[in-house]
Scaffold this motif. Sequence first.
Motif, PDB file in Angstrom:
ATOM      1  N   UNK A 202      39.697   1.454 -11.760  1.00  0.00           N
ATOM      2  CA  UNK A 202      38.396   1.527 -12.435  1.00  0.00           C
ATOM      3  C   UNK A 202      37.658   2.827 -12.145  1.00  0.00           C
ATOM      4  N   UNK A 203      38.216   3.674 -11.303  1.00  0.00           N
ATOM      5  CA  UNK A 203      37.523   4.914 -10.954  1.00  0.00           C
ATOM      6  C   UNK A 203      36.276   4.678 -10.128  1.00  0.00           C
ATOM      7  N   UNK A 204      36.293   3.637  -9.287  1.00  0.00           N
ATOM      8  CA  UNK A 204      35.158   3.313  -8.420  1.00  0.00           C
ATOM      9  C   UNK A 204      35.615   3.306  -6.952  1.00  0.00           C
ATOM     10  N   UNK A 205      35.949   4.457  -6.385  1.00  0.00           N
ATOM     11  CA  UNK A 205      36.461   4.475  -5.002  1.00  0.00           C
ATOM     12  C   UNK A 205      35.473   3.915  -3.985  1.00  0.00           C
ATOM     13  N   UNK A 206      34.184   3.955  -4.297  1.00  0.00           N
ATOM     14  CA  UNK A 206      33.195   3.415  -3.377  1.00  0.00           C
ATOM     15  C   UNK A 206      33.304   1.917  -3.180  1.00  0.00           C
ATOM     16  N   UNK A 207      34.003   1.231  -4.081  1.00  0.00           N
ATOM     17  CA  UNK A 207      34.171  -0.223  -3.969  1.00  0.00           C
ATOM     18  C   UNK A 207      35.377  -0.618  -3.129  1.00  0.00           C
ATOM     19  N   UNK A 208      36.219   0.339  -2.768  1.00  0.00           N
ATOM     20  CA  UNK A 208      37.507   0.011  -2.156  1.00  0.00           C
ATOM     21  C   UNK A 208      37.350  -0.780  -0.854  1.00  0.00           C
ATOM     22  N   UNK A 209      36.437  -0.355   0.009  1.00  0.00           N
ATOM     23  CA  UNK A 209      36.289  -1.025   1.310  1.00  0.00           C
ATOM     24  C   UNK A 209      35.820  -2.467   1.132  1.00  0.00           C
ATOM     25  N   UNK A 210      34.818  -2.680   0.281  1.00  0.00           N
ATOM     26  CA  UNK A 210      34.319  -4.040   0.066  1.00  0.00           C
ATOM     27  C   UNK A 210      35.375  -4.905  -0.616  1.00  0.00           C
ATOM     28  N   UNK A 211      36.147  -4.320  -1.521  1.00  0.00           N
ATOM     29  CA  UNK A 211      37.205  -5.071  -2.184  1.00  0.00           C
ATOM     30  C   UNK A 211      38.309  -5.470  -1.199  1.00  0.00           C
ATOM     31  N   UNK A 212      38.641  -4.560  -0.288  1.00  0.00           N
ATOM     32  CA  UNK A 212      39.652  -4.887   0.717  1.00  0.00           C
ATOM     33  C   UNK A 212      39.173  -6.042   1.597  1.00  0.00           C
ATOM     34  N   UNK A 213      37.898  -6.012   1.955  1.00  0.00           N
ATOM     35  CA  UNK A 213      37.346  -7.100   2.764  1.00  0.00           C
ATOM     36  C   UNK A 213      37.369  -8.412   1.991  1.00  0.00           C
ATOM     37  N   UNK A 214      36.986  -8.343   0.709  1.00  0.00           N
ATOM     38  CA  UNK A 214      37.018  -9.553  -0.116  1.00  0.00           C
ATOM     39  C   UNK A 214      38.439 -10.079  -0.248  1.00  0.00           C
ATOM     40  N   UNK A 215      39.403  -9.181  -0.406  1.00  0.00           N
ATOM     41  CA  UNK A 215      40.799  -9.597  -0.518  1.00  0.00           C
ATOM     42  C   UNK A 215      41.302 -10.253   0.754  1.00  0.00           C
ATOM     43  N   UNK A 216      40.877  -9.740   1.898  1.00  0.00           N
ATOM     44  CA  UNK A 216      41.276 -10.339   3.170  1.00  0.00           C
ATOM     45  C   UNK A 216      40.809 -11.784   3.261  1.00  0.00           C
ATOM     46  N   UNK A 217      39.552 -12.016   2.935  1.00  0.00           N
ATOM     47  CA  UNK A 217      39.019 -13.379   3.019  1.00  0.00           C
ATOM     48  C   UNK A 217      39.646 -14.293   1.970  1.00  0.00           C
ATOM     49  N   UNK A 218      39.858 -13.764   0.761  1.00  0.00           N
ATOM     50  CA  UNK A 218      40.458 -14.586  -0.288  1.00  0.00           C
ATOM     51  C   UNK A 218      41.904 -14.947   0.068  1.00  0.00           C
ATOM     52  N   UNK A 219      42.654 -13.977   0.606  1.00  0.00           N
ATOM     53  CA  UNK A 219      44.019 -14.263   1.020  1.00  0.00           C
ATOM     54  C   UNK A 219      44.074 -15.320   2.103  1.00  0.00           C
ATOM     55  N   UNK A 220      43.113 -15.276   3.030  1.00  0.00           N
ATOM     56  CA  UNK A 220      43.068 -16.280   4.096  1.00  0.00           C
ATOM     57  C   UNK A 220      42.806 -17.671   3.524  1.00  0.00           C
ATOM     58  N   UNK A 221      41.835 -17.756   2.622  1.00  0.00           N
ATOM     59  CA  UNK A 221      41.496 -19.052   2.037  1.00  0.00           C
ATOM     60  C   UNK A 221      42.673 -19.619   1.259  1.00  0.00           C
TER      61      UNK A 221
END
Length: 361
Positions: A202-221
């Motif tokens: 999406x050309x939004x590199x500023x979102x990468x860190x928050x997305x990685x954190x969201x992915x970590x929690x979603x993968x755990x759930x």
Amino acid sequence: MFGIIRPCGEHGCAAVREAWRAHLCGLCLTLRDGHGHAARLATNYDTLILSVLTEAQFPAAVPHRTAGPCALRGFRSADVVDARARGARLAAGVSLVLAAGKLRDQVADGDAAPGTGPARRLLAARWEEGGARLASGAGFDIAVLSATVDRQLERERRAVAALTAEPDAPAEPPAPPLGLLELTAPAEEAVAAAFAHTAVLAGRPGNAAALAEAGTFFGRIAHLLDAVEDQADDDERGAFNPLTVTGTGREAARRLCDDAAHGLSLALADLDLEERHLVDRLLGVEVRQAVERTFGATSASYRRPGWVRKSAAGVATFLTCGVWRPRWSKKAGRPCEDRCYLGDGSCCDCPDCCNGCDCGS
């Protein structure tokens, strides 16, 4: 079709359902166009989140088209995400690799029908190759997911070895037992990498860190809910289950899921999205409903059938979009809207799911 996210079809917002269906059908058709009709069996409710996240960050970069009639939509046409969309290609690639990993896991656990191991491994290799090709079209190196499967199996072997080690064995001291979150870590890391890559698309590199954190929690759930749902069956068959191996009870697993859902909500709040309603609905409300649904379910009191009947029932359920369910299914006998994949009303019993939605429905 599998996954934990299923928008409410009984009371949910019509605009949310249509938007979700556009990504779901788009993923299914991308799998067909990219790897043949059989690949549509790998359609995954949860991986379509990658397509949703990509569009939410930059809607103009995600083309749509009108798809022809489909039996799973009641032979109606529909607006769907086009297979050219890189988010859809990423979701399709990840779906194939995860399905390949599932096949390998079934063989490793002895859950495959006798004599089908070689065929399953061959299909897994083909799907993994196809997934790598589709994901590479979106600039994503699928090796991180393939390595996850290997790390997951290795940790499962370590966990079982530590559990069954002889206390008076003269060999070198055994490694300490693995904790539950150590067993879920490979899945968390893989989902985090895939989520973060949508920021690149999406050309939004500023979102990468928050997305990685969201992915970590979603993968755990997702990992924990799968373990809870399968525990009784796994224990009966003597198959590996992370909750059983680590001695984790349902209450402790529920607390971990609730904490992860809270962390997921905080990560979503940090995202810079152009359109966030569907993201908040799927990764916020629907994830919490999935947790409630899983921990509120009761175990079946019957003995599950053999692999032949289970396989035939799985095909019949898929071809009827979930409307037909075998008698051992927890949804057998429920109303049609509760059984149908595209109209699942089992997610909640509230009358105001559309509260706060400006779609006018």
